[in-house]
Design an enzyme around this catalytic site. Structure first.
Site, PDB file in Angstrom:
ATOM      1  N   ALA A  14      82.589  -8.467  79.939  1.00 36.22           N
ATOM      2  CA  ALA A  14      83.530  -7.837  79.165  1.00 36.22           C
ATOM      3  C   ALA A  14      83.789  -9.001  78.134  1.00 36.22           C
ATOM      4  O   ALA A  14      85.016  -9.024  77.609  1.00 36.22           O
ATOM      5  CB  ALA A  14      84.719  -7.368  79.842  1.00 36.22           C
ATOM      6  N   SER A  64      76.360  -4.050  76.611  1.00 33.69           N
ATOM      7  CA  SER A  64      75.536  -4.263  77.933  1.00 33.69           C
ATOM      8  C   SER A  64      74.200  -5.043  77.351  1.00 33.69           C
ATOM      9  O   SER A  64      73.471  -4.515  76.437  1.00 33.69           O
ATOM     10  CB  SER A  64      75.178  -3.083  78.543  1.00 33.69           C
ATOM     11  OG  SER A  64      74.344  -3.418  79.734  1.00 33.69           O
ATOM     12  N   LYS A 103      73.585  -1.585  73.609  1.00 33.10           N
ATOM     13  CA  LYS A 103      72.687  -2.199  74.506  1.00 33.10           C
ATOM     14  C   LYS A 103      72.137  -3.327  73.461  1.00 33.10           C
ATOM     15  O   LYS A 103      71.457  -3.059  72.553  1.00 33.10           O
ATOM     16  CB  LYS A 103      71.787  -1.056  74.938  1.00 33.10           C
ATOM     17  CG  LYS A 103      70.698  -2.109  75.814  1.00 33.10           C
ATOM     18  CD  LYS A 103      71.593  -2.054  77.241  1.00 33.10           C
ATOM     19  CE  LYS A 103      70.453  -2.624  78.230  1.00 33.10           C
ATOM     20  NZ  LYS A 103      71.226  -2.986  79.344  1.00 33.10           N
ATOM     21  N   GLY A 130      88.209  -6.380  75.133  1.00 38.12           N
ATOM     22  CA  GLY A 130      89.476  -6.339  75.860  1.00 38.12           C
ATOM     23  C   GLY A 130      89.873  -7.679  76.111  1.00 38.12           C
ATOM     24  O   GLY A 130      89.021  -8.619  75.841  1.00 38.12           O
TER      25      GLY A 130
END
Length: 364
Positions: free
Chosen positions: A346, A227, A158, A350
């Protein structure tokens, strides 16, 4: 003496609803002093002005403060991810660390947490943030007793974002990575993800520059979930992996979705603990299933397998919200549940348009 991770997946009726957690504490099923981390999916918009995240953290702290020793709250990683678009269900994931006399067995789920110092506004979204997250990731790994980076399957961060007030305190627009508050969310997530990639050896230090963050999508981590929120100024890091210093029935594995409809990547994870898996977890598989944690992102190319998507063209709804609902629906169909920790945004997590995914299940 070994350590054991326990996880409680609990529904919430709103970001202030901690009743399910308190009920389990009241029944002796959760020991407040054993709580290491709480992940929450809240029903806000997941953007800069999503105050459900801070509301949820404040509610948790108010409920737990009378139940834990002084200073213990600061040692609990509380990571709230806003946005339950589509059919996703708001819920809590409460992680406990329990001392056990159980004999050592196969490597079991381990958890370690750490925090960085507060970031200066000028550091947000830049290499300085990545370096701080790298250090905190290694610290959390050490706390979890995980020496091999290959045994790390999921790292939750976070991280902070920029606000107009923080930009002003930094000395104005020239001092910060961006003056767009929503873009700062993506840069902060991306810098955090690349810090994880550095810690896990997924990228080399020399390739990381300020200019690469939020631009060079060839750089990414397959185990990062980041996040951003307005409710904090530091970075909270929680590492999940496998360690033979831990005991218990919980296991974790991860995969990487190549794009937003890469169901096979997730199906491979689920079939790993559910031999009867076909199109969805079997009843026995659902009994063993504990949690699924995934990232979702609209591809910057504006296409999915050659077909155009409009997530980036919508000026009414952020693309991260579209992606959460879209990917969440696919994952719900595979797992047979809507209580899934699906996080939007994201960047460097990835490949472009895809995202990491981790499954936690119970052996036996």
């Amino acid at each position: 003496m070994a350590r054991e991770t326990r996880i409680h997946r609990l529904s919430m009726s709103g970001p202030e609803d901690v009743s399910a957690i308190l009920a389990r504490i009241g029944r002796g099923e959760i020991a407040p002093a054993a709580i290491r981390a709480i992940l929450g999916k809240t029903e806000g918009n997941g953007c800069v002005n999503d105050f459900t995240r801070g509301y949820a953290v404040a509610s948790l702290k108010a409920a737990l403060a009378p139940l834990v020793p002084p200073g213990a709250l600061d040692r609990i990683s509380m990571v709230m991810s806003g946005g339950t678009e589509g059919g996703l269900s708001p819920h809590w994931l409460v992680f406990e660390e329990i001392a056990t006399d159980a004999p050592a067995g196969p490597p079991a789920l381990a958890i370690g947490v750490a925090r960085t110092r507060a970031l200066a506004p000028a550091e947000i979204g830049r290499v300085a943030q990545a370096e701080l997250v790298r250090e905190a990731t290694l610290e959390a790994m050490a706390e979890a007793g995980i020496a091999d980076t290959a045994a790390v399957h999921y790292v939750q961060v976070k991280c902070p974002l920029l606000t107009a007030e923080r930009v002003a305190h930094a000395g104005g627009p020239s001092a910060v990575a961006t003056t767009s508050m929503i873009k700062s969310m993506g840069l902060s997530r991306g810098a955090s993800a690349l810090g994880i990639a550095l810690a896990l050896g997924e990228i080399e230090p020399q390739v990381l520059t300020d200019a690469a963050i939020g631009d060079d999508w060839s750089l990414w981590s397959g185990r990062a979930s980041c996040s951003a929120g307005v409710e904090l100024e530091d970075c909270e890091v929680a590492v999940l992996g496998l360690s033979d210093a831990w005991s218990g029935p919980l296991r974790i594995a991860h995969g990487v979705m190549a794009d937003a409809i890469d169901a096979p990547a997730v199906a491979d994870l689920l079939a790993g603990f559910d031999p009867a898996f076909r199109a969805q977890l079997s009843p026995a598989g659902r009994d063993r299933f504990v949690a699924l944690l995934a990232k979702a992102e609209a591809s910057t190319a504006g296409t999915i397998r050659g077909a155009r998507h409009t997530m980036l063209d919508d000026s009414d709804i952020s693309s991260t919200r579209h992606a959460r609902g879209f990917v969440g629906g696919m994952l719900a169909g595979l797992t047979g549940t809507t209580e899934l920790f699906v996080s939007g945004g994201a960047e460097h997590q990835g490949p472009d348009g895809g995202g990491p995914c981790a499954a936690i299940w119970r052996e036996g």
